[in-house]
Design a protein around this motif. Structure first.
Motif, PDB file in Angstrom:
ATOM      1  N   MET A 181      48.576  19.832  11.169  1.00  0.00           N
ATOM      2  CA  MET A 181      47.857  19.345  12.511  1.00  0.00           C
ATOM      3  C   MET A 181      46.298  18.854  11.794  1.00  0.00           C
ATOM      4  SD  MET A 181      47.041  21.393  15.899  1.00  0.00           S
ATOM      5  CE  MET A 181      48.946  21.554  16.223  1.00  0.00           C
ATOM      6  N   THR A 182      45.874  17.751  12.290  1.00  0.00           N
ATOM      7  CA  THR A 182      44.491  17.375  11.598  1.00  0.00           C
ATOM      8  C   THR A 182      43.392  18.096  12.296  1.00  0.00           C
ATOM      9  OG1 THR A 182      44.335  15.806  13.126  1.00  0.00           O
ATOM     10  CG2 THR A 182      45.474  15.095  11.362  1.00  0.00           C
ATOM     11  N   GLU A 183      42.377  17.992  11.427  1.00  0.00           N
ATOM     12  CA  GLU A 183      41.021  18.725  12.091  1.00  0.00           C
ATOM     13  C   GLU A 183      40.666  18.101  13.440  1.00  0.00           C
ATOM     14  OE1 GLU A 183      36.483  19.596  10.914  1.00  0.00           O
ATOM     15  OE2 GLU A 183      37.785  18.993   9.243  1.00  0.00           O
ATOM     16  N   THR A 184      40.919  16.944  13.435  1.00  0.00           N
ATOM     17  CA  THR A 184      40.505  16.110  14.930  1.00  0.00           C
ATOM     18  C   THR A 184      41.387  16.527  16.181  1.00  0.00           C
ATOM     19  OG1 THR A 184      39.808  14.185  13.824  1.00  0.00           O
ATOM     20  CG2 THR A 184      40.410  13.941  16.045  1.00  0.00           C
ATOM     21  N   THR A 185      42.581  16.667  15.876  1.00  0.00           N
ATOM     22  CA  THR A 185      43.567  17.451  16.878  1.00  0.00           C
ATOM     23  C   THR A 185      43.398  18.711  17.228  1.00  0.00           C
ATOM     24  OG1 THR A 185      45.124  15.952  15.820  1.00  0.00           O
ATOM     25  CG2 THR A 185      45.947  17.666  17.378  1.00  0.00           C
ATOM     26  N   LEU A 186      43.022  19.515  16.078  1.00  0.00           N
ATOM     27  CA  LEU A 186      42.543  21.013  16.490  1.00  0.00           C
ATOM     28  C   LEU A 186      41.270  20.998  17.421  1.00  0.00           C
ATOM     29  CD1 LEU A 186      43.196  22.869  13.105  1.00  0.00           C
ATOM     30  CD2 LEU A 186      44.430  23.162  15.360  1.00  0.00           C
ATOM     31  N   GLN A 187      40.294  19.988  17.056  1.00  0.00           N
ATOM     32  CA  GLN A 187      39.143  19.972  17.856  1.00  0.00           C
ATOM     33  C   GLN A 187      39.395  19.590  19.160  1.00  0.00           C
ATOM     34  OE1 GLN A 187      35.916  20.851  16.871  1.00  0.00           O
ATOM     35  NE2 GLN A 187      35.449  20.825  19.156  1.00  0.00           N
ATOM     36  N   GLN A 188      40.532  18.674  19.608  1.00  0.00           N
ATOM     37  CA  GLN A 188      40.680  18.240  20.807  1.00  0.00           C
ATOM     38  C   GLN A 188      41.368  19.316  21.642  1.00  0.00           C
ATOM     39  OE1 GLN A 188      43.175  14.835  19.730  1.00  0.00           O
ATOM     40  NE2 GLN A 188      41.325  13.407  19.725  1.00  0.00           N
ATOM     41  N   ILE A 189      42.193  19.974  20.838  1.00  0.00           N
ATOM     42  CA  ILE A 189      43.019  21.056  21.734  1.00  0.00           C
ATOM     43  C   ILE A 189      41.746  22.239  22.220  1.00  0.00           C
ATOM     44  CG2 ILE A 189      44.344  23.194  21.335  1.00  0.00           C
ATOM     45  CD1 ILE A 189      46.106  21.423  19.425  1.00  0.00           C
ATOM     46  N   GLU A 190      40.811  22.371  21.481  1.00  0.00           N
ATOM     47  CA  GLU A 190      39.923  23.319  21.512  1.00  0.00           C
ATOM     48  C   GLU A 190      39.109  23.104  22.421  1.00  0.00           C
ATOM     49  OE1 GLU A 190      35.940  24.710  19.335  1.00  0.00           O
ATOM     50  OE2 GLU A 190      37.571  24.743  18.168  1.00  0.00           O
ATOM     51  N   ASN A 191      38.597  21.587  22.682  1.00  0.00           N
ATOM     52  CA  ASN A 191      37.940  21.083  23.897  1.00  0.00           C
ATOM     53  C   ASN A 191      38.405  21.101  25.064  1.00  0.00           C
ATOM     54  OD1 ASN A 191      35.797  20.553  22.079  1.00  0.00           O
ATOM     55  ND2 ASN A 191      36.337  18.474  21.739  1.00  0.00           N
ATOM     56  N   PHE A 192      39.917  20.879  24.923  1.00  0.00           N
ATOM     57  CA  PHE A 192      40.643  20.926  26.349  1.00  0.00           C
ATOM     58  C   PHE A 192      40.823  22.336  26.759  1.00  0.00           C
ATOM     59  CE2 PHE A 192      44.836  21.788  27.954  1.00  0.00           C
ATOM     60  CZ  PHE A 192      44.813  20.940  29.208  1.00  0.00           C
ATOM     61  N   LEU A 193      41.059  23.253  26.001  1.00  0.00           N
ATOM     62  CA  LEU A 193      41.212  24.775  26.317  1.00  0.00           C
ATOM     63  C   LEU A 193      40.008  25.068  27.211  1.00  0.00           C
ATOM     64  CD1 LEU A 193      43.805  25.822  23.670  1.00  0.00           C
ATOM     65  CD2 LEU A 193      44.312  25.624  26.187  1.00  0.00           C
ATOM     66  N   ASN A 194      38.789  24.824  26.400  1.00  0.00           N
ATOM     67  CA  ASN A 194      37.564  25.705  26.940  1.00  0.00           C
ATOM     68  C   ASN A 194      37.150  24.808  28.224  1.00  0.00           C
ATOM     69  OD1 ASN A 194      37.011  27.411  24.936  1.00  0.00           O
ATOM     70  ND2 ASN A 194      36.389  25.681  23.419  1.00  0.00           N
ATOM     71  N   ALA A 195      37.586  23.400  28.251  1.00  0.00           N
ATOM     72  CA  ALA A 195      36.986  22.705  29.486  1.00  0.00           C
ATOM     73  C   ALA A 195      38.118  23.136  30.628  1.00  0.00           C
ATOM     74  CB  ALA A 195      37.626  21.239  29.355  1.00  0.00           C
ATOM     75  N   TRP A 196      39.277  23.505  30.277  1.00  0.00           N
ATOM     76  CA  TRP A 196      40.279  24.354  31.390  1.00  0.00           C
ATOM     77  C   TRP A 196      39.632  25.782  31.845  1.00  0.00           C
ATOM     78  CZ3 TRP A 196      45.375  26.863  30.083  1.00  0.00           C
ATOM     79  CH2 TRP A 196      46.135  27.150  31.261  1.00  0.00           C
ATOM     80  N   ALA A 197      39.137  26.280  30.869  1.00  0.00           N
ATOM     81  CA  ALA A 197      38.807  27.596  31.164  1.00  0.00           C
ATOM     82  C   ALA A 197      37.360  27.510  32.062  1.00  0.00           C
ATOM     83  CB  ALA A 197      38.226  28.648  29.801  1.00  0.00           C
ATOM     84  N   ASP A 198      36.442  26.585  31.616  1.00  0.00           N
ATOM     85  CA  ASP A 198      35.314  26.430  32.253  1.00  0.00           C
ATOM     86  C   ASP A 198      35.543  25.907  33.949  1.00  0.00           C
ATOM     87  OD1 ASP A 198      33.731  27.141  30.200  1.00  0.00           O
ATOM     88  OD2 ASP A 198      33.345  25.129  29.605  1.00  0.00           O
ATOM     89  N   LEU A 199      36.749  25.226  33.757  1.00  0.00           N
ATOM     90  CA  LEU A 199      36.963  24.523  35.254  1.00  0.00           C
ATOM     91  C   LEU A 199      37.423  25.776  35.943  1.00  0.00           C
ATOM     92  CD1 LEU A 199      37.512  22.379  37.349  1.00  0.00           C
ATOM     93  CD2 LEU A 199      39.735  22.187  36.133  1.00  0.00           C
ATOM     94  N   MET A 200      38.321  26.574  35.368  1.00  0.00           N
ATOM     95  CA  MET A 200      38.826  27.725  36.174  1.00  0.00           C
ATOM     96  C   MET A 200      37.779  28.584  36.741  1.00  0.00           C
ATOM     97  SD  MET A 200      42.025  26.888  36.905  1.00  0.00           S
ATOM     98  CE  MET A 200      42.595  28.563  37.432  1.00  0.00           C
TER      99      MET A 200
END
Length: 462
Positions: free
Chosen positions: A1-20
């Motif tokens: 898994m590339t560093e870019t993909t990991l960053q995208q996953i991290e951004n998605f999960l943190n955005a989900w947490a902020d939304l919730m």
């Protein structure tokens, strides 16, 4: 898994947490707790003495339905809440939200006492049976038994979110990080750049130990936690007492800083009061889990026929968890000044640096022992929560397939990014709160009626 993909996953999960964890959920948790305080006329708050009597076994009957005594139900619930959220989570709250976040954590604890009274009472009042006929408790059974089968989607939402929220990723990640920083790197077993091998083998050992305990199921977990939890709290109070004595003259100023910053937000990222409240409530809920619902799975296993008794016992949880243990961590960090000295510190590392200010030689090892017990006890309790949710969703006959997945994620959690773990777990906790609070608000009149009868009889007997 590339560093870019990991960053995208991290951004998605943190955005989900902020939304919730947006304003509606904060209103649901804090506003719901205030509603329970007012609706109960704060009557449960007067019975902490009765809670101690219940924990001592004064009213226990071994023939009552359930699996474990009141004391073990509370210790199991506490072992799930007194975890790294009380050490790493408080540090994260202060680093992002400033000292004022601690004040809002206190608020969640105070209203959380009332919330716990209602959720734990309902966990016993509306217990159900799994597909093998065993008596079980928890928000999903409260919804099905108390509100009806047409509410199954709400019950399933809790169970799915709990499967994620109960995963051992955060606990494994932070414990292995501290073990690496305090033992492996000084001993030359790892370096800041090369530590995968150490993380892997250390987490593998931890996974084996967790497996040994969970093989005995809730009964063995209860016997373990009823010994570990008091030991952890006493050890941490002892460490904190020494630090408080060392910085005795600074305590009033720090307490005032917590209160004043709660309403100014000057130290928070973004500098707004709203940000401070959101961070404090989020971390407070993650710490004591009032309104989240996971602890109801433990309280629902208590041996009792009186739902109100378990509600009274559960009230002790937020007091010990947030008002005592989290406050200890906050005072350690704020009194020593590490939260301002190095902005790069975060999580358990910040707490470790603070303790080292007073215990330069032994501090890191005292914290390591504390974190080790916290992580271990939390992981065995969280396994019970997750496996019962798996049994509810897929059938108790195949719930054991959850165990190897859970154990393997102890290893995975030790080597993934904390930001990824943090976002995933926080989002799952927020999701669990929705069905838990909705069902508790709907069924609150049932608790009120039972509480009125119970307290009236209790006063009459006295």
């Amino acid at each position: 898994m590339t560093e870019t993909t990991l960053q995208q996953i991290e951004n998605f999960l943190n955005a989900w947490a902020d939304l919730m964890w947006s304003t509606p959920l904060v209103v649901l948790l804090v506003g719901g707790g205030l509603f329970f305080m007012i609706r109960s006329r704060m009557q449960p708050y007067r019975y902490f003495g009765h809670a101690i009597a219940l924990l001592r076994g004064k009213y226990s009957d071994p023939n009552d339905p359930g699996h474990i005594p009141h004391s073990q139900a509370l210790s199991t619930a506490l072992s799930g809440t007194i975890g790294l959220g009380n050490i790493a989570g408080v540090a994260i709250a202060i680093s992002i939200g400033g000292p004022g976040a601690v004040f809002w954590m206190w608020v969640t604890a105070i209203v959380g006492v009332a919330t716990k009274f209602y959720t734990a009472s309902l966990a016993v009042m509306f217990r159900g049976h799994d597909s093998l006929g065993a008596l079980r408790g928890g928000p999903m059974y409260v919804i099905m038994e108390g509100m009806g089968k047409r509410w199954y989607p709400l019950a399933a939402l809790f169970a799915v979110a709990c499967l994620i929220g109960a995963l051992p990723l955060f606990q494994a990640n932070q414990f292995i990080q501290l073990l690496r920083d305090s033992v492996a790197i000084p001993a030359g077993l790892a370096s800041n750049e090369q530590h995968f091998a150490f993380d892997f083998f250390a987490s593998l050992t931890l996974a084996v130990l967790v497996t040994i305990v969970i093989a005995g199921r809730i009964e063995r977990i209860g016997r373990l936690t009823v010994r570990l939890v008091p030991t952890m709290v006493i050890l941490y109070l002892g460490m904190t007492s020494v630090i408080l004595y060392t910085y005795l003259a600074d305590i009033p100023a720090v307490l005032w800083l917590i209160v004043s910053d709660a309403f100014t937000g000057e130290a928070a990222a973004g500098g707004s009061v709203g940000a401070v409240i959101m961070i404090g409530v989020r971390r407070g809920a993650f710490s004591n889990e009032a309104g989240i619902g996971t602890e109801s799975l433990a309280h629902g296993a208590a041996k009792t026929q009186e739902p109100i008794r378990e509600g009274i016992v559960a009230m002790v949880g937020p007091v010990i968890d947030t008002l005592v243990v989290c406050t200890c961590t906050a005072l350690i960090i704020l009194l020593t000044g590490v939260w301002q000295a190095d902005s790069g510190l975060a999580g358990v590392t910040m707490t470790a640096r603070a303790i080292e200010q007073v215990f330069p030689v032994t501090g890191i090892y005292l914290l390591l022992i504390m974190v080790g017990m916290l992580s271990f006890s939390t992981m065995v309790s969280m396994w019970f929560y997750g496996v019962k949710c798996a049994g509810f969703l897929f059938g108790a006959e195949i719930e054991h397939y959850y165990t190897p997945v859970y154990i393997s994620l102890i290893v995975v959690g030790a080597v993934v990014s904390m930001d990824i773990v943090n976002g995933l777990i926080l989002a799952a906790y927020a999701t669990m709160a929705i069905p838990t609070m909705i069902s508790t608000l709907v069924l609150a009149p049932k608790v009120n009626a039972a509480a009125k009868k119970y307290f009236t009889e209790l006063r009459a007997n006295k």
